[in-house]
Write a protein that holds these residues in place. Structure first.
Motif, PDB file in Angstrom:
ATOM      1  N   ASP A   6       0.833  -1.209   0.000  1.00  0.00           N
ATOM      2  CA  ASP A   6       0.000   0.000   0.000  1.00  0.00           C
ATOM      3  C   ASP A   6       0.866   1.258   0.000  1.00  0.00           C
ATOM      4  O   ASP A   6       0.559   2.234  -0.686  1.00  0.00           O
ATOM      5  CB  ASP A   6      -0.909   0.026   1.236  1.00  0.00           C
ATOM      6  CG  ASP A   6      -2.013  -1.006   1.129  1.00  0.00           C
ATOM      7  OD1 ASP A   6      -2.379  -1.361  -0.017  1.00  0.00           O
ATOM      8  OD2 ASP A   6      -2.504  -1.468   2.172  1.00  0.00           O
ATOM      9  N   GLN A   7       1.955   1.199   0.775  1.00  0.00           N
ATOM     10  CA  GLN A   7       2.855   2.360   0.803  1.00  0.00           C
ATOM     11  C   GLN A   7       3.525   2.547  -0.560  1.00  0.00           C
ATOM     12  O   GLN A   7       3.655   3.667  -1.047  1.00  0.00           O
ATOM     13  CB  GLN A   7       3.919   2.177   1.890  1.00  0.00           C
ATOM     14  CG  GLN A   7       3.347   2.243   3.298  1.00  0.00           C
ATOM     15  CD  GLN A   7       4.416   2.070   4.364  1.00  0.00           C
ATOM     16  OE1 GLN A   7       5.493   1.536   4.105  1.00  0.00           O
ATOM     17  NE2 GLN A   7       4.123   2.514   5.574  1.00  0.00           N
ATOM     18  N   PHE A  22       2.358   1.665  -3.478  1.00  0.00           N
ATOM     19  CA  PHE A  22       1.381   2.179  -4.439  1.00  0.00           C
ATOM     20  C   PHE A  22       1.131   3.664  -4.213  1.00  0.00           C
ATOM     21  O   PHE A  22       1.080   4.463  -5.152  1.00  0.00           O
ATOM     22  CB  PHE A  22       0.067   1.391  -4.324  1.00  0.00           C
ATOM     23  CG  PHE A  22      -1.010   1.904  -5.241  1.00  0.00           C
ATOM     24  CD1 PHE A  22      -0.855   1.837  -6.622  1.00  0.00           C
ATOM     25  CD2 PHE A  22      -2.170   2.467  -4.724  1.00  0.00           C
ATOM     26  CE1 PHE A  22      -1.838   2.332  -7.473  1.00  0.00           C
ATOM     27  CE2 PHE A  22      -3.151   2.970  -5.563  1.00  0.00           C
ATOM     28  CZ  PHE A  22      -2.988   2.896  -6.942  1.00  0.00           C
ATOM     29  N   TYR A  23       1.032   4.040  -2.941  1.00  0.00           N
ATOM     30  CA  TYR A  23       0.775   5.441  -2.610  1.00  0.00           C
ATOM     31  C   TYR A  23       1.877   6.336  -3.190  1.00  0.00           C
ATOM     32  O   TYR A  23       1.599   7.351  -3.829  1.00  0.00           O
ATOM     33  CB  TYR A  23       0.720   5.595  -1.086  1.00  0.00           C
ATOM     34  CG  TYR A  23       0.284   6.960  -0.609  1.00  0.00           C
ATOM     35  CD1 TYR A  23      -1.046   7.347  -0.701  1.00  0.00           C
ATOM     36  CD2 TYR A  23       1.182   7.846  -0.030  1.00  0.00           C
ATOM     37  CE1 TYR A  23      -1.459   8.590  -0.248  1.00  0.00           C
ATOM     38  CE2 TYR A  23       0.784   9.089   0.430  1.00  0.00           C
ATOM     39  CZ  TYR A  23      -0.546   9.452   0.325  1.00  0.00           C
ATOM     40  OH  TYR A  23      -0.952  10.686   0.773  1.00  0.00           O
ATOM     41  N   LEU A  24       3.114   5.928  -3.003  1.00  0.00           N
ATOM     42  CA  LEU A  24       4.231   6.739  -3.508  1.00  0.00           C
ATOM     43  C   LEU A  24       4.215   6.767  -5.041  1.00  0.00           C
ATOM     44  O   LEU A  24       4.511   7.793  -5.652  1.00  0.00           O
ATOM     45  CB  LEU A  24       5.564   6.188  -3.006  1.00  0.00           C
ATOM     46  CG  LEU A  24       5.799   6.325  -1.497  1.00  0.00           C
ATOM     47  CD1 LEU A  24       7.111   5.676  -1.097  1.00  0.00           C
ATOM     48  CD2 LEU A  24       5.814   7.794  -1.080  1.00  0.00           C
ATOM     49  N   LYS A  25       3.856   5.646  -5.644  1.00  0.00           N
ATOM     50  CA  LYS A  25       3.843   5.600  -7.111  1.00  0.00           C
ATOM     51  C   LYS A  25       2.752   6.511  -7.689  1.00  0.00           C
ATOM     52  O   LYS A  25       2.960   7.131  -8.730  1.00  0.00           O
ATOM     53  CB  LYS A  25       3.678   4.161  -7.593  1.00  0.00           C
ATOM     54  CG  LYS A  25       4.998   3.401  -7.509  1.00  0.00           C
ATOM     55  CD  LYS A  25       4.831   1.917  -7.436  1.00  0.00           C
ATOM     56  CE  LYS A  25       4.536   1.288  -8.775  1.00  0.00           C
ATOM     57  NZ  LYS A  25       4.458  -0.184  -8.650  1.00  0.00           N
ATOM     58  N   THR A  26       1.630   6.604  -6.980  1.00  0.00           N
ATOM     59  CA  THR A  26       0.581   7.497  -7.492  1.00  0.00           C
ATOM     60  C   THR A  26       0.998   8.957  -7.402  1.00  0.00           C
ATOM     61  O   THR A  26       0.309   9.834  -7.901  1.00  0.00           O
ATOM     62  CB  THR A  26      -0.758   7.358  -6.726  1.00  0.00           C
ATOM     63  OG1 THR A  26      -0.534   7.717  -5.363  1.00  0.00           O
ATOM     64  CG2 THR A  26      -1.316   5.959  -6.820  1.00  0.00           C
TER      65      THR A  26
END
Lengths: 441, 248
Positions: free
Chosen positions: A388-389, A391-395
């Protein structure tokens, strides 16, 4: 125990006995410390090198170490420039440099400490009856075979004593330099006795570095913190790649005193920290934090025993390991809350971040509670980076590799940032965290 | 700007979106509403490129290009921003530093030079002043230990820094008290202009009192079952979703 194990142990142990003979003959140990050296050797013989199922060495394979025959380093030399680069900002006039366990006065400067800190050798220190008793007791009750070896070979060591009511403003750095063994493996036995008198304060930074290879640093530190005193103890292990570093810290806390410990391991063949803490009087507090960043075949092992002897004491432990390649880390920690240690507040948390499939982490957080009104918690995690972390950074437009790098660094940084000495934080940001960047590329 | 055509998506083999079609033009604000489990958040996750959400059929074009070919970070770089329903806590990562890295990633992608921490601080301060945010948002770790409202404000701060073309705000209003909601909504209104567009995913009509949508869509069972103007939101508030779902 099978006879095969017995036999192989005897070989390793007799090498230590032979080395000790040589030590007594050639190294001229001090007459004041000699009885202690001899007593410690007896203890060594009774303890013997750990076999594979030894309770204290469950996760640490010491066979190669025990089977290596070390010699003692007698000629010590190291370049001034090498020492200088390892002295932290703020410690320019408050550092003691030990080369292969022996104090080098020409590479030391303690003038900034003034008269509130008394520095001497253990030979001087044993003239004091109370220290003599402490030393005697700790040698007789030694439970760790490697620490008993340290005691058997201790020669000079160092005593640091902070006078009553003195809050030492400048941090004291002890730099342990190993010059390595050119003609075969060498062992050094740094030994320190730190004593804080009532209501005093000291920030102590102990750094281990190597200016050579093929060595075993086997150190012991005894620390007595009296009523209302605070010791901040930052231990940085940055030895040469093929070094062994075993360190035993024994910490005795009196009423309302405080110990704040920070231990960092930036990767060596084998590091083992043995921390034994006694909260002996009401109101004592201790905090122990550790972070290891390991790659290739590096190993870092933590062995912790916290003894809550009386009521109203607090202990916190927080350790993090980052494990890549075939590296190994272990944590074996027990908090003993003895009968009568009511209102104990204790917690223990170990987080392991695995960056490879071949890495290895062992965790044994343990509680032994003999009181009925206490607050104790313990936990351990072994995991990979959080999806989740990531993905968050990638967004937010960060690439997979940058996102991974950020998260790995942040894992270590949460401990590094707690270290209450800025030059160490800065240095670790560069060394530990750079190591992680290199890993990700 | 954005064209979603008959989009189907599944998670772990279970189909959740069953044919969504939606067209969004520059300057428009679209509200997507619907009961729990209808597929609202799935739509947001699919559009932002979450790896767990598989697109089984359909097409999404963003500024004429196939969005589904792009990874999550590429979607961000071309100007899509996802405001998370549950912003993720990242302990140990300083918020200001994180924002600067995201900002610089965007600049690099546009072939521009990165900004250093000092210059970025000016940019950040301006946005924080605009959103009435305190200094603690710079000093603390990203979302770490933030309250629900603080996390949502931090999402809007990221939106302000990244200046997206299309923002998808997933239940940005849930869990906010009225004051926090007003601040968040004011921020969104300040950031939204004629050149960008906004998808507001929400469960409650309340948010739409503060951010006026041009269109309201109701999702149920993985499909858009009704579209209309902002008056539709009021009908939903008054009557619930049942009258729509049972009618279908």
């Amino acid at each position: 125990m099978s006879s095969v194990i017995e036999e192989s142990k005897n070989g390793a142990e007799s090498a230590v006995l032979a080395l000790h003979k040589q030590f007594l003959d050639a190294d001229q140990p001090s007459a004041d410390l000699l009885p202690f050296n001899k007593k410690a050797l007896d203890i060594f013989e009774s303890l013997k090198f750990p076999h594979r199922k030894h309770e204290m060495y469950t996760f640490v394979n010491t066979k190669v170490l025990a089977d290596t025959s070390f010699s003692l380093k007698t000629e010590n030399s190291v370049q001034n420039s090498f020492v200088k680069q390892h002295i932290y900002a703020g410690c320019e006039r408050s550092h003691l440099t030990f080369v292969d366990g022996a104090l080098c006065p020409e590479l030391s400067d303690a003038t900034a400490l003034g008269t509130s800190v008394k520095i001497g050798s253990l030979i001087e220190a044993v003239k004091d009856e109370s220290f003599k008793n402490i030393l005697q007791k700790s040698i007789e009750q030694e439970n760790d075979v490697f620490a008993s070896i340290n005691s058997a070979f201790m020669k000079q060591g160092v005593m640091v004593k902070v006078s009553r009511d003195k809050q030492v403003e400048v941090p004291l750095q002890i730099l342990n330099v190993s010059s390595g063994g050119d003609s075969g493996p060498v062992m050094t036995v740094p030994r320190a006795y730190i004593h804080l008198e009532p209501s005093s304060e000291l920030k102590l930074i102990v750094k281990y570095v190597g200016d050579g290879s093929n060595y075993f640093v086997n150190s012991v530190q005894d620390m007595v913190i009296e009523d209302n005193a605070t010791l901040t103890h930052i231990q940085i292990e940055a030895d040469s790649k093929d070094a062994w570093n075993f360190s035993k810290n024994r910490i005795f806390l009196k009423r309302d005193s405080k110990y704040l410990g920070y231990q960092t391991v930036s990767g060596t063949r084998l590091v083992r920290n043995h921390n034994e803490v006694w909260l002996n009087e009401s109101g004592a507090e201790m905090e122990l934090n550790g972070v290891s960043v390991l790659e290739e075949d590096e190993q870092s092992h933590q062995f912790v025993r916290v003894h809550h002897e009386v009521e109203n004491c607090t202990s916190h432990q927080y350790f993090k390991n980052i494990i890549n390649d075939r590296a190994r880390a272990s944590f074996d920690g027990t908090v003993v809350v003895n009968k009568g240690a009511q209102l104990t507040n204790s917690d223990q948390l170990i987080n392991n971040l695995m960056l490879s499939d071949e890495g290895h982490a062992d965790c044994k957080p343990n509680l032994m509670i003999f009181a009925d009104d206490v607050k104790c918690a313990h936990g351990a995690t072994v995991g990979q980076l959080d999806d989740d972390q990531l993905f968050y950074l990638k967004t937010r437009g960060l690439s997979e590799s940058v996102a991974k790098e950020i998260l790995t660094q942040s894992f270590a940084r949460s401990i590094v940032q707690k270290i209450p000495f800025e030059p160490v934080v800065k240095e670790l940001d560069e060394t530990l965290l750079k190591k992680l960047v290199a890993n990700n590329e | 700007m954005l064209e979603i055509k008959d989009l189907h998506s599944a998670v772990e083999g279970i189909e959740i979106l069953k044919g969504i079609s939606l067209t969004i033009k520059k300057g428009e604000v679209h509200a997507v509403m619907g009961p729990n489990g209808s597929g609202k958040s799935t739509l947001a996750k699919v559009l932002s490129g979450h790896p767990a959400y598989e697109v089984t059929s359909g097409e999404v074009l963003f500024q004429g290009k196939n969005l589904l070919d792009l990874s999550a970070e590429e979607r961000s770089l071309v100007g899509i921003f996802m405001g998370f329903q549950y912003p993720v806590e990242i302990p140990g990562v300083n918020n200001a530093e994180f924002l600067r890295m995201a900002y610089n990633a965007r600049l690099l992608n546009e072939g521009k030079d990165e900004v250093d921490p000092l210059d970025f601080d000016d940019i950040l301060q301006e946005k924080m002043d605009m959103l009435g945010m305190e200094d603690k948002y710079k000093e603390r770790s990203c979302n770490d230990g933030f309250s629900g409202g603080e996390k949502k404000k931090n999402e809007i701060l990221q939106m302000a820094i990244l200046k997206p073309v299309l923002s998808i705000l997933d239940e940005t209003d849930s869990g906010l008290d009225i004051d926090a909601l007003r601040i968040v909504a004011d921020g969104v209104n300040k950031l939204n202009g004629d050149d960008n567009a906004l998808i507001l995913i929400t469960h409650y009509q309340r948010l739409l009192d503060h951010i006026k949508p041009d269109f309201v869509h109701v999702i149920s069972g993985g499909k858009i079952i009704k579209s209309g103007g902002k008056e539709l939101a009021h009908e939903l508030e008054a009557q619930g979703y049942d009258w729509l779902t049972t009618a279908n």
